[in-house]
Write an enzyme that holds these catalytic residues in place. Structure first.
Site, PDB file in Angstrom:
ATOM      1  N   ASP A 262     -35.624 -23.677  76.705  1.00 42.63           N
ATOM      2  CA  ASP A 262     -35.359 -23.994  78.108  1.00 42.63           C
ATOM      3  C   ASP A 262     -36.661 -24.146  78.894  1.00 42.63           C
ATOM      4  O   ASP A 262     -37.558 -23.305  78.789  1.00 42.63           O
ATOM      5  CB  ASP A 262     -34.514 -22.845  78.700  1.00 42.63           C
ATOM      6  CG  ASP A 262     -34.155 -23.078  80.143  1.00 42.63           C
ATOM      7  OD1 ASP A 262     -33.504 -24.096  80.423  1.00 42.63           O
ATOM      8  OD2 ASP A 262     -34.538 -22.253  80.991  1.00 42.63           O
ATOM      9  N   GLU A 304     -36.027 -28.719  75.864  1.00 44.32           N
ATOM     10  CA  GLU A 304     -35.482 -29.215  77.136  1.00 44.32           C
ATOM     11  C   GLU A 304     -36.665 -29.711  77.966  1.00 44.32           C
ATOM     12  O   GLU A 304     -37.269 -28.976  78.726  1.00 44.32           O
ATOM     13  CB  GLU A 304     -34.726 -28.118  77.888  1.00 44.32           C
ATOM     14  CG  GLU A 304     -33.912 -28.699  79.026  1.00 44.32           C
ATOM     15  CD  GLU A 304     -34.135 -28.054  80.381  1.00 44.32           C
ATOM     16  OE1 GLU A 304     -33.561 -28.546  81.365  1.00 44.32           O
ATOM     17  OE2 GLU A 304     -34.889 -27.071  80.489  1.00 44.32           O
TER      18      GLU A 304
HETATM   19  C1  GLC Z   1     -33.243 -25.448  82.779  1.00 46.46           C
HETATM   20  C2  GLC Z   1     -31.747 -25.302  82.831  1.00 46.46           C
HETATM   21  C3  GLC Z   1     -31.322 -25.155  84.259  1.00 46.46           C
HETATM   22  C4  GLC Z   1     -32.009 -23.941  84.838  1.00 46.46           C
HETATM   23  C5  GLC Z   1     -33.521 -24.004  84.639  1.00 46.46           C
HETATM   24  C6  GLC Z   1     -34.172 -22.688  84.904  1.00 46.46           C
HETATM   25  O1  GLC Z   1     -33.674 -26.604  83.388  1.00 46.46           O
HETATM   26  O2  GLC Z   1     -31.125 -26.392  82.224  1.00 46.46           O
HETATM   27  O3  GLC Z   1     -29.927 -25.034  84.375  1.00 46.46           O
HETATM   28  O4  GLC Z   1     -31.726 -23.843  86.201  1.00 46.46           O
HETATM   29  O5  GLC Z   1     -33.867 -24.336  83.324  1.00 46.46           O
HETATM   30  O6  GLC Z   1     -33.970 -21.814  83.828  1.00 46.46           O
END
Ligand code: GLC
Length: 610
Positions: A262, A304
């Site tokens: 993430d 991500e």
């Molecule tokens: C990522 C997640 C999102 C979250 C962010 C902070 O982008 O997909 O939902 O708010 O990380 O952890």
């Protein structure tokens, strides 16, 4: 294998990667060999804790390192709480997931976090505990086992950029423990935070402005890029890397096949920069990859990386030194929605060509919607050359998708609208964004066609298509979040509604909206799974269909060619037949005529052999 033989396996892998591990670690941590020794000991320990069953899977996958590229996976992402209440609930609904053709399941964050301050689970207070509202670690292990028995890979989030302020480290840091303070970014006053702010963009400009939070109880300022209760970890401290890697391996040892890293671009902070995609982030990603190669080589990393196009692909690393095996295809996702609003396929075509030229190790997770907003990270320099001005265009997109633009049938809501920056993002489910909420039966039919066409396009892209749970039955926005004090500030909850099982029960009745969509998706997914030409190693190119409204994609593999056409406009289009003599991959109908008619939002998958 005997106990010594087993540990020998870990040693063999460690020896294989030792010099690279030591070099990377040394570069990041100024040759801190004590910390590095701890890292290696931790790898041995977590390997020792891995079950023999998981080790067997590792061995099989190690023998065929490309194992995940050889299958045409179909993915789905869901919230356990919305889909089935708990992890046990999800386990009891695996039949439905299989019926959807899904063999790659991402469950949104399920670890411990504090109600009301959880950012949808992305603020973890204990990396070794499941959120008690969702179940226990035992339930998680039972779910992974059942998934594996049914041939489903399981993917989980590793929230690595920050912890919740309720994590034990954060609590101790707040109470003044210096070792724990050094795991975050603590400041006595605003001087340095203000210097950082000079070059830092904001992630949540409206819902959580600024990148730092003042803590009155201890008179300290702490770095918080996301919500004030999400404290950024300091990866310059080797113990943060060591302990967080152990947390990642803990999840791997519970049976996860894929770990979603993430917000990875943010994990290395450097004053005077935008603190995104720093070269050190790539070293850390490579270290995590190597840690998995030693302990659990069957586990994949999914990055991500929600960044502009040129920043994304570097997270694959190189074929010799891979970082993430899978990345979100965020560029295609947001360009797809741009195309829906403009009916101009120019940019999508250009990007399809660019993706087709990426090195062979690249594998994308393709999607239309996910749990987050749609940010308009488009190729503005190119759009500029076609007469689109960035600010005005973002405004048009948002006006179109919130139904403000005259004649728009879309029903989205803005996200983090910052009028100063004219940079709002957008929320909503696929069905609501394409106009399915309309009362007008004609518009509704049109919306169903658009929804099917978009899914066909997603399934045509190389990589792993991932459905957003509920999209398979055309679920609408959930407006009830406006009444929930814990959620109403964050419009992403618009598309995070409870899964509607009553509507899902209509999926076998093709006279219903749910039935029509579900059956159409199943037909496409089944064909995709059957046909070699959808494999990730097919050669993909885009072509000019002679119409700005119609996207043309060609996939070829082993003598088979799929020529795909997608009409991104509500008006019918007549285009030259790009594959004369081919047959429709779904209906088997022959395309003999020199030209062909595509209805509004129509698409065609044309197969030719030889
Ligand atoms: C990522 C997640 C999102 C979250 C962010 C902070 O982008 O997909 O939902 O708010 O990380 O952890």
């Amino acid at each position: 294998m005997t106990a010594t033989g087993v540990m020998g396996e870990c040693e063999r892998r460690l020896t294989k990667h030792y010099f690279e591990l030591r070099r990377l670690y040394g570069e990041l941590y100024n040759g801190d060999m004590r910390a590095f020794d701890y890292f290696c000991t931790m790898l041995r320990r977590t390997y020792g804790e891995r079950s023999e069953e998981l080790r067997r899977t590792d061995r099989e996958r190690e023998k065929k390192p490309e194992w995940y590229r050889d299958r045409n996976f179909t993915g789905m992402t869901l919230y356990a709480q919305n889909f089935a209440g708990t992890l046990k609930g999800v386990e009891s609904k695996l039949d439905y997931i299989r019926e959807c053709g899904v063999d790659f399941l991402h469950i949104q964050p399920f670890l411990a976090s504090t109600k009301g301050r959880d950012d949808g689970g992305y603020a973890v207070s204990d990396y070794r505990k499941v959120n008690e509202r969702l179940g226990t670690v035992g339930d998680l292990e039972s779910l992974t086992k059942s998934c594996h028995e049914q041939g489903i890979l399981l993917s989980a989030d590793f929230v690595m950029n920050h912890t919740s302020e309720d994590h034990p480290w954060a609590k101790a840091a707040r109470a003044g423990d210096p070792a724990c303070r050094s795991k975050y970014f603590f400041f006595d006053d605003w001087e340095i935070p203000n210097q950082y702010e000079q070059s830092l963009p904001q992630v949540f400009p409206t819902t959580a402005p600024g990148n730092f939070t003042y803590l009155p109880d201890c008179d300290q300022v702490v770095m918080t890029f996301f919500y004030p209760y999400q404290w950024d970890l300091n990866y310059r401290n080797p113990m943060v890397l060591n302990d967080m890697t152990e947390n990642l391996l803990f999840l791997a040892n519970r049976g996860m096949d894929v770990l979603r890293l993430d917000a990875i671009p943010y994990i290395w902070k450097e004053l005077g920069t935008d603190c995104r995609n720093r070269p050190e982030v790539h070293k850390l990603a490579r270290l995590l990859n190597l840690a998995c190669q030693v302990v659990c080589p069957g586990v994949l990393l999914l990055g991500e990386v929600v960044m502009e196009p040129e920043k994304v692909a570097p997270y694959f690393g190189t074929p010799e030194k891979p970082e993430c095996q899978i990345l979100y295809n965020v560029t295609t996702m947001c360009t797809t929605w741009h195309t829906v609003a403009t009916r101009d396929v120019g940019l999508l075509r250009r990007q399809a060509e660019q993706l087709g030229r990426l090195p062979g190790n690249a594998l994308f997770q393709n999607y239309l919607r996910c749990h987050d907003d749609i940010g308009w990270g488009l190729d503005y320099p190119w759009l500029g050359s076609r007469g689109y001005e960035e600010g005005a265009h973002k405004k048009y997109l948002n006006d179109w998708f919130t139904g403000v633009w005259p004649g728009s049938w879309s029903r989205g809501e803005l996200y983090n609208d910052d009028p100063r920056l004219r940079d709002a993002r957008l929320c909503g489910t696929t069905a609501s964004l394409v106009g399915m909420e309309s009362e007008d039966p004609e518009l509704r039919r049109q919306a169903i066609r658009c929804d099917e066409m978009l899914h066909a396009w997603m399934l045509t892209q190389s990589g792993i298509p991932v459905l957003y749970s509920g999209d398979e039955i055309g679920q609408f926005n959930d407006y009830s979040y406006h009444d929930d004090p814990d959620k109403r500030q964050d419009s992403r909850y618009l598309h995070r509604g409870k899964f509607n099982w009553e509507l899902a029960a209509l999926r076998h009745d093709p006279s219903t909206l749910q039935g029509e969509l579900f059956q159409a998706l199943r037909r496409m997914e089944r064909r995709r799974a059957e046909l070699e030409v959808f494999r990730a190693d097919a050669v993909v190119s885009a072509f000019d269909t002679g119409s700005d409204r119609v996207l043309g994609i060609r996939r070829s593999l082993a003598g088979q060619t799929l020529t795909a056409l997608f009409n991104f406009s509500e008006a019918p289009q007549n285009v030259g037949n790009p594959a004369p003599g081919g047959r429709d991959a779904l209906t088997r109908e022959e395309y003999a005529a020199p030209r062909l008619d595509l209805p509004g939002y129509g698409f065609a998958w044309i197969l030719t052999e030889g």
